[in-house]
Design a protein around this motif. Structure first.
Motif, mmCIF file in Angstrom:
data_model
loop_
_atom_site.group_PDB
_atom_site.id
_atom_site.type_symbol
_atom_site.label_atom_id
_atom_site.label_comp_id
_atom_site.label_asym_id
_atom_site.label_seq_id
_atom_site.Cartn_x
_atom_site.Cartn_y
_atom_site.Cartn_z
ATOM 1 N N ALA A 77 36.015 -20.575 -9.493
ATOM 2 C CA ALA A 77 34.609 -20.375 -9.113
ATOM 3 C C ALA A 77 34.506 -20.061 -7.624
ATOM 4 C CB ALA A 77 33.799 -21.623 -9.454
ATOM 5 N N PRO A 78 33.408 -19.423 -7.194
ATOM 6 C CA PRO A 78 33.233 -19.134 -5.765
ATOM 7 C C PRO A 78 32.889 -20.390 -4.978
ATOM 8 C CG PRO A 78 31.280 -18.503 -6.989
ATOM 9 C CD PRO A 78 32.301 -18.904 -8.010
ATOM 10 N N ARG A 79 33.142 -20.342 -3.677
ATOM 11 C CA ARG A 79 32.656 -21.382 -2.769
ATOM 12 C C ARG A 79 31.140 -21.219 -2.620
ATOM 13 N NH1 ARG A 79 36.658 -25.231 -2.181
ATOM 14 N NH2 ARG A 79 38.596 -24.305 -1.392
ATOM 15 N N LEU A 80 30.476 -22.288 -2.207
ATOM 16 C CA LEU A 80 29.027 -22.225 -2.046
ATOM 17 C C LEU A 80 28.635 -21.177 -1.016
ATOM 18 C CD1 LEU A 80 26.318 -23.343 -2.929
ATOM 19 C CD2 LEU A 80 26.540 -25.138 -1.198
ATOM 20 N N LYS A 81 29.450 -21.007 0.021
ATOM 21 C CA LYS A 81 29.114 -20.027 1.048
ATOM 22 C C LYS A 81 29.142 -18.611 0.497
ATOM 23 C CE LYS A 81 29.584 -19.319 5.965
ATOM 24 N NZ LYS A 81 30.193 -19.803 7.215
ATOM 25 N N GLU A 82 29.965 -18.367 -0.491
ATOM 26 C CA GLU A 82 30.016 -17.046 -1.121
ATOM 27 C C GLU A 82 28.818 -16.827 -2.048
ATOM 28 O OE1 GLU A 82 33.856 -16.425 -3.069
ATOM 29 O OE2 GLU A 82 34.664 -17.992 -1.785
ATOM 30 N N GLU A 83 28.318 -17.896 -2.627
ATOM 31 C CA GLU A 83 27.299 -17.777 -3.671
ATOM 32 C C GLU A 83 25.876 -17.995 -3.171
ATOM 33 O OE1 GLU A 83 25.981 -16.691 -7.203
ATOM 34 O OE2 GLU A 83 28.089 -16.685 -6.616
ATOM 35 N N MET A 84 25.710 -18.678 -2.019
ATOM 36 C CA MET A 84 24.375 -19.077 -1.586
ATOM 37 C C MET A 84 23.433 -17.894 -1.429
ATOM 38 S SD MET A 84 22.147 -21.361 -0.925
ATOM 39 C CE MET A 84 22.980 -22.949 -0.815
ATOM 40 N N LYS A 85 23.930 -16.770 -0.916
ATOM 41 C CA LYS A 85 23.025 -15.631 -0.717
ATOM 42 C C LYS A 85 22.466 -15.134 -2.042
ATOM 43 C CE LYS A 85 26.663 -12.072 -0.561
ATOM 44 N NZ LYS A 85 27.250 -10.981 0.266
ATOM 45 N N GLU A 94 29.051 -32.590 -2.223
ATOM 46 C CA GLU A 94 28.851 -31.153 -2.331
ATOM 47 C C GLU A 94 28.263 -30.744 -3.678
ATOM 48 O OE1 GLU A 94 32.409 -28.807 -0.825
ATOM 49 O OE2 GLU A 94 33.302 -30.802 -1.130
ATOM 50 N N ILE A 95 27.643 -29.581 -3.692
ATOM 51 C CA ILE A 95 27.174 -28.953 -4.926
ATOM 52 C C ILE A 95 28.374 -28.342 -5.647
ATOM 53 C CG2 ILE A 95 25.850 -27.001 -5.857
ATOM 54 C CD1 ILE A 95 23.874 -27.411 -3.506
ATOM 55 N N PHE A 96 28.471 -28.576 -6.968
ATOM 56 C CA PHE A 96 29.518 -27.893 -7.735
ATOM 57 C C PHE A 96 28.965 -27.156 -8.951
ATOM 58 C CE2 PHE A 96 29.445 -32.211 -9.472
ATOM 59 C CZ PHE A 96 29.456 -32.003 -10.836
ATOM 60 N N SER A 97 27.653 -27.197 -9.118
ATOM 61 C CA SER A 97 27.014 -26.444 -10.187
ATOM 62 C C SER A 97 25.557 -26.235 -9.807
ATOM 63 C CB SER A 97 27.113 -27.207 -11.514
ATOM 64 O OG SER A 97 26.473 -26.507 -12.557
ATOM 65 N N ILE A 98 25.042 -25.026 -10.041
ATOM 66 C CA ILE A 98 23.682 -24.723 -9.604
ATOM 67 C C ILE A 98 23.044 -23.768 -10.609
ATOM 68 C CG2 ILE A 98 24.402 -22.780 -8.133
ATOM 69 C CD1 ILE A 98 22.356 -23.827 -6.053
ATOM 70 N N ARG A 117 33.050 -24.012 -6.521
ATOM 71 C CA ARG A 117 34.279 -24.743 -6.212
ATOM 72 C C ARG A 117 34.084 -25.543 -4.924
ATOM 73 N NH1 ARG A 117 39.198 -22.498 -3.752
ATOM 74 N NH2 ARG A 117 38.177 -20.477 -4.002
ATOM 75 N N PRO A 118 34.002 -26.875 -5.030
ATOM 76 C CA PRO A 118 33.799 -27.688 -3.829
ATOM 77 C C PRO A 118 35.084 -27.810 -3.015
ATOM 78 C CG PRO A 118 34.043 -29.109 -5.739
ATOM 79 C CD PRO A 118 34.076 -27.694 -6.248
ATOM 80 N N GLU A 119 34.933 -28.214 -1.768
ATOM 81 C CA GLU A 119 36.092 -28.407 -0.901
ATOM 82 C C GLU A 119 36.905 -29.628 -1.331
ATOM 83 O OE1 GLU A 119 37.039 -26.399 1.478
ATOM 84 O OE2 GLU A 119 35.290 -25.072 1.545
ATOM 85 N N LYS A 120 36.186 -30.654 -1.821
ATOM 86 C CA LYS A 120 36.846 -31.898 -2.227
ATOM 87 C C LYS A 120 36.820 -32.036 -3.748
ATOM 88 C CE LYS A 120 35.497 -34.193 2.084
ATOM 89 N NZ LYS A 120 34.712 -35.297 2.682
ATOM 90 N N GLU A 121 37.600 -32.980 -4.244
ATOM 91 C CA GLU A 121 37.691 -33.217 -5.677
ATOM 92 C C GLU A 121 36.358 -33.725 -6.248
ATOM 93 O OE1 GLU A 121 40.452 -33.111 -7.969
ATOM 94 O OE2 GLU A 121 41.346 -31.828 -6.428
ATOM 95 N N ILE A 122 36.060 -33.334 -7.477
ATOM 96 C CA ILE A 122 34.926 -33.912 -8.194
ATOM 97 C C ILE A 122 35.336 -35.312 -8.660
ATOM 98 C CG2 ILE A 122 33.384 -33.693 -10.171
ATOM 99 C CD1 ILE A 122 33.910 -30.683 -10.114
ATOM 100 N N PRO A 123 34.601 -36.352 -8.282
ATOM 101 C CA PRO A 123 34.985 -37.713 -8.697
ATOM 102 C C PRO A 123 35.031 -37.857 -10.215
ATOM 103 C CG PRO A 123 33.331 -37.786 -6.956
ATOM 104 C CD PRO A 123 33.422 -36.351 -7.406
ATOM 105 N N GLU A 124 35.880 -38.717 -10.681
ATOM 106 C CA GLU A 124 36.075 -38.897 -12.117
ATOM 107 C C GLU A 124 34.782 -39.318 -12.813
ATOM 108 O OE1 GLU A 124 37.583 -38.881 -15.827
ATOM 109 O OE2 GLU A 124 38.553 -38.077 -14.018
#
Length: 248
Positions: A127-135, A81-85, A104-111
């Motif tokens: 942070a917002p979810r991608l679905k909140e921010e994509m628009k 997932e994207i966690f920064s854009i 904020r991704p659904e899963k953990e950011i790997p170490e």
């Protein structure tokens, strides 16, 4: 058929009959908001498709939008997932506007990704979810030609998200900055952004962060435009023609 799919079918049937969205029965407030967001995204992408950048337009007049993402891995199809854009609006090499969000991704950011980017899960908890921010992101990039280094990576994540959520994809023009760089300086190769920045002695103190990389690419694109002008590559047509004759 899941509940969400049944909802879309029901709502689209009613809208096709001319029933306003606010009058659609059996639709919860949350479903109505989600549906309105879907309509908004689809409408934005359709409008973007209609926008035309003339191939004879001079490069200095074209709004180039530089984008970059940080992701939890390399495969959106496998759950990364994207966690920064980030994105920067430029014209003639000059920065006009800047966009940056942590996601904020659904899963953990790997170490190992946190070590590379300096971003950990605690940094994105609010942070917002991608679905909140994509628009907001789509609105920011919708009025220009997007470019980036290894941009296929960013587009693959963006299009996977758009397809899974809205059954649509980004169809606007885009350019791969690496190809332009290698066309100008051939036969030299620049497989990484680091090598391209090093060639022009451009510092990037916050490398592997979306906003840091975009800021560095703004300066890189400015230098590239200067070199294109020196080579009398002045229009978008000139640029595409030069790229088309590059050896593969």
């Amino acid at each position: 058929m899941n509940e969400q799919h049944r909802f879309w079918q029901r709502a689209l049937r009613m809208l096709s009959l001319g029933v306003p969205i606010e009058k659609v029965s059996s639709v919860s407030e949350n479903e109505r908001h989600t549906f309105q967001q879907e309509v908004w995204v689809r409408t934005l992408l359709k409008e973007q498709q209609k926008k035309h950048i003339d191939m004879n337009m001079h490069l200095e007049h074209i709004p180039f939008i530089i984008i970059d993402t940080e992701t939890t891995g390399f495969s959106p199809q496998h759950g990364d997932e994207i966690f920064s854009i980030a994105a920067a609006k430029t014209r003639n090499g000059q920065l006009n506007d800047f966009y940056f969000r942590l996601i904020r991704p659904e899963k953990e950011i790997p170490e190992h990704i946190s070590r590379l980017t300096g971003i950990r899960m605690e940094d994105v908890q609010s942070a917002p979810r991608l679905k909140e921010e994509m628009k907001h992101f789509l609105s920011f990039i919708s009025d220009g030609l997007i470019i980036g280094y290894h941009i296929s990576h960013d587009l693959s994540f963006m299009n996977h998200f758009l397809w899974m959520n809205y059954r649509t994809k980004w169809t606007g023009r885009f350019l791969e900055m690496q190809q332009v760089m290698e066309m100008i300086h051939r036969p030299a190769l620049f497989p990484t952004l680091d090598e391209a920045l090093c060639h022009y002695k451009i510092p990037c103190e916050r490398r592997h962060t979306a906003d840091g990389d975009v800021q560095a690419m703004v300066e890189l694109w400015k230098r590239i435009l200067e070199d294109l002008k020196q080579k009398q590559i002045e229009t978008l047509y000139d640029l595409y023609t030069a790229l088309s004759v590059m050896p593969r």
